[in-house]
Design a protein around this motif. Structure first.
Motif, PDB file in Angstrom:
ATOM      1  N   THR A  69       0.838  -1.199   0.000  1.00  0.00           N
ATOM      2  CA  THR A  69       0.000   0.000   0.000  1.00  0.00           C
ATOM      3  C   THR A  69       0.873   1.249   0.000  1.00  0.00           C
ATOM      4  O   THR A  69       2.054   1.207   0.346  1.00  0.00           O
ATOM      5  N   THR A  70       0.288   2.371  -0.358  1.00  0.00           N
ATOM      6  CA  THR A  70       1.009   3.634  -0.405  1.00  0.00           C
ATOM      7  C   THR A  70       1.603   3.968   0.965  1.00  0.00           C
ATOM      8  O   THR A  70       2.784   4.315   1.066  1.00  0.00           O
ATOM      9  N   ALA A  71       0.823   3.845   2.021  1.00  0.00           N
ATOM     10  CA  ALA A  71       1.290   4.200   3.362  1.00  0.00           C
ATOM     11  C   ALA A  71       2.365   3.250   3.879  1.00  0.00           C
ATOM     12  O   ALA A  71       3.155   3.614   4.742  1.00  0.00           O
ATOM     13  N   HIS A  72       2.428   2.046   3.368  1.00  0.00           N
ATOM     14  CA  HIS A  72       3.397   1.042   3.822  1.00  0.00           C
ATOM     15  C   HIS A  72       4.667   1.045   2.978  1.00  0.00           C
ATOM     16  O   HIS A  72       5.690   0.487   3.379  1.00  0.00           O
ATOM     17  N   LEU A  73       4.634   1.690   1.840  1.00  0.00           N
ATOM     18  CA  LEU A  73       5.690   1.563   0.851  1.00  0.00           C
ATOM     19  C   LEU A  73       7.076   1.950   1.373  1.00  0.00           C
ATOM     20  O   LEU A  73       8.041   1.194   1.217  1.00  0.00           O
ATOM     21  N   GLU A  74       7.229   3.091   1.975  1.00  0.00           N
ATOM     22  CA  GLU A  74       8.554   3.549   2.432  1.00  0.00           C
ATOM     23  C   GLU A  74       9.088   2.697   3.584  1.00  0.00           C
ATOM     24  O   GLU A  74      10.279   2.410   3.650  1.00  0.00           O
ATOM     25  N   ARG A  75       8.216   2.293   4.482  1.00  0.00           N
ATOM     26  CA  ARG A  75       8.669   1.429   5.583  1.00  0.00           C
ATOM     27  C   ARG A  75       9.077   0.066   5.040  1.00  0.00           C
ATOM     28  O   ARG A  75      10.094  -0.502   5.436  1.00  0.00           O
ATOM     29  N   ALA A  76       8.300  -0.462   4.094  1.00  0.00           N
ATOM     30  CA  ALA A  76       8.658  -1.743   3.472  1.00  0.00           C
ATOM     31  C   ALA A  76       9.997  -1.632   2.751  1.00  0.00           C
ATOM     32  O   ALA A  76      10.845  -2.520   2.854  1.00  0.00           O
ATOM     33  N   ARG A  77      10.211  -0.529   2.043  1.00  0.00           N
ATOM     34  CA  ARG A  77      11.487  -0.304   1.360  1.00  0.00           C
ATOM     35  C   ARG A  77      12.639  -0.305   2.370  1.00  0.00           C
ATOM     36  O   ARG A  77      13.657  -0.957   2.169  1.00  0.00           O
ATOM     37  N   PHE A  78      12.452   0.402   3.465  1.00  0.00           N
ATOM     38  CA  PHE A  78      13.466   0.504   4.508  1.00  0.00           C
ATOM     39  C   PHE A  78      13.841  -0.879   5.052  1.00  0.00           C
ATOM     40  O   PHE A  78      15.012  -1.221   5.176  1.00  0.00           O
ATOM     41  N   ILE A  79      12.847  -1.689   5.332  1.00  0.00           N
ATOM     42  CA  ILE A  79      13.086  -3.016   5.898  1.00  0.00           C
ATOM     43  C   ILE A  79      13.656  -3.964   4.846  1.00  0.00           C
ATOM     44  O   ILE A  79      14.609  -4.712   5.111  1.00  0.00           O
ATOM     45  N   LEU A  80      13.098  -3.951   3.649  1.00  0.00           N
ATOM     46  CA  LEU A  80      13.592  -4.830   2.585  1.00  0.00           C
ATOM     47  C   LEU A  80      15.036  -4.498   2.193  1.00  0.00           C
ATOM     48  O   LEU A  80      15.813  -5.397   1.884  1.00  0.00           O
ATOM     49  N   GLU A  81      15.392  -3.222   2.201  1.00  0.00           N
ATOM     50  CA  GLU A  81      16.779  -2.863   1.875  1.00  0.00           C
ATOM     51  C   GLU A  81      17.759  -3.476   2.869  1.00  0.00           C
ATOM     52  O   GLU A  81      18.874  -3.807   2.510  1.00  0.00           O
ATOM     53  N   ARG A  82      17.338  -3.631   4.093  1.00  0.00           N
ATOM     54  CA  ARG A  82      18.198  -4.260   5.109  1.00  0.00           C
ATOM     55  C   ARG A  82      18.407  -5.744   4.839  1.00  0.00           C
ATOM     56  O   ARG A  82      19.443  -6.299   5.153  1.00  0.00           O
ATOM     57  N   CYS A  83      17.393  -6.392   4.289  1.00  0.00           N
ATOM     58  CA  CYS A  83      17.459  -7.843   4.086  1.00  0.00           C
ATOM     59  C   CYS A  83      17.840  -8.223   2.662  1.00  0.00           C
ATOM     60  O   CYS A  83      18.733  -9.033   2.452  1.00  0.00           O
ATOM     61  N   TYR A  84      17.147  -7.673   1.708  1.00  0.00           N
ATOM     62  CA  TYR A  84      17.332  -8.063   0.309  1.00  0.00           C
ATOM     63  C   TYR A  84      18.505  -7.292  -0.308  1.00  0.00           C
ATOM     64  O   TYR A  84      19.402  -7.888  -0.889  1.00  0.00           O
ATOM     65  N   GLY A  85      18.473  -5.991  -0.221  1.00  0.00           N
ATOM     66  CA  GLY A  85      19.588  -5.159  -0.629  1.00  0.00           C
ATOM     67  C   GLY A  85      19.925  -5.122  -2.108  1.00  0.00           C
ATOM     68  O   GLY A  85      20.968  -4.607  -2.476  1.00  0.00           O
ATOM     69  N   LYS A  86      19.092  -5.666  -2.962  1.00  0.00           N
ATOM     70  CA  LYS A  86      19.353  -5.613  -4.402  1.00  0.00           C
ATOM     71  C   LYS A  86      18.335  -4.683  -5.044  1.00  0.00           C
ATOM     72  O   LYS A  86      17.638  -3.947  -4.357  1.00  0.00           O
ATOM     73  N   THR A  87      18.212  -4.730  -6.349  1.00  0.00           N
ATOM     74  CA  THR A  87      17.321  -3.817  -7.063  1.00  0.00           C
ATOM     75  C   THR A  87      15.859  -4.129  -6.745  1.00  0.00           C
ATOM     76  O   THR A  87      15.422  -5.273  -6.852  1.00  0.00           O
TER      77      THR A  87
END
Length: 185
Positions: free
Chosen positions: A132-150
């Protein structure tokens, strides 16, 4: 003394205005106008994060039907016994592999950990993430910590009333505090 008091009040007001501006900018960026990828390009996988069912999952499957990926991963946020979710997980799309998982823990962090596991096992370098729009930035923040790719981050265009929106912001704000407190994946 009167001048000193006036100066302290002026400084306090200025600090409050700065704080309000910073919070306003953060809320705008996090909830109202996050960086959303609209021109999606083909990726190794489409990952649909859990949340209010079921339209978001349908949207992720629709992206695969449009040829954006041959793999779709749905985070089952409604439980293994949900018959509608079972139907979505069993959806047959020509040339597309649909995978569903129950996140452990049942959080965005748990989803990110599973995405990382799947990415390593399947050799993903680029994913499309739907939330969702409201979850997008937080999801990005968390996923960058784990996935870290494109990652291409896109929102599912859901419609919410005022009460749902305000509740969602409160929920996401609590999630942000938790995410900022936690370290690592």
């Amino acid at each position: 003394m009167n001048r000193r008091r006036r100066m302290r009040r002026l400084i306090a007001c200025a600090l409050i205005l700065v704080l309000v501006a910073v919070v306003g900018i953060a809320l705008d960026r996090a909830y109202l106008q996050p960086k959303i990828d609209r021109d999606l390009t083909p990726a190794d996988a489409i990952v649909v994060l859990g949340g209010n069912p079921y339209d978001r999952f349908e949207y992720g499957l629709d992206l695969a039907e449009r040829g954006l990926s041959q793999q779709v991963v749905l985070s089952n946020s409604v439980g293994a016994e949900d018959t509608r979710m079972q139907e979505l997980c069993a959806r047959a799309i020509a040339g597309v592999d649909v995978t569903c998982f129950l996140p452990q823990p049942w959080t965005t962090r748990g989803e990110a950990q599973e995405v990382q596991r799947l990415a390593t096992a399947r050799g993903w370098e680029d994913i499309i993430v739907v939330t969702t729009t409201a979850h997008l930035e937080r999801a990005r923040f968390i996923l960058e910590r784990c996935y870290g790719k494109t990652m291409q981050m896109t929102d599912f265009p859901e419609q919410r009333g005022t009460a749902e929106t305000v509740f969602g912001w409160g929920y996401q704000s609590a999630g942000w505090l938790k995410a900022l407190y936690q370290t690592g994946c």
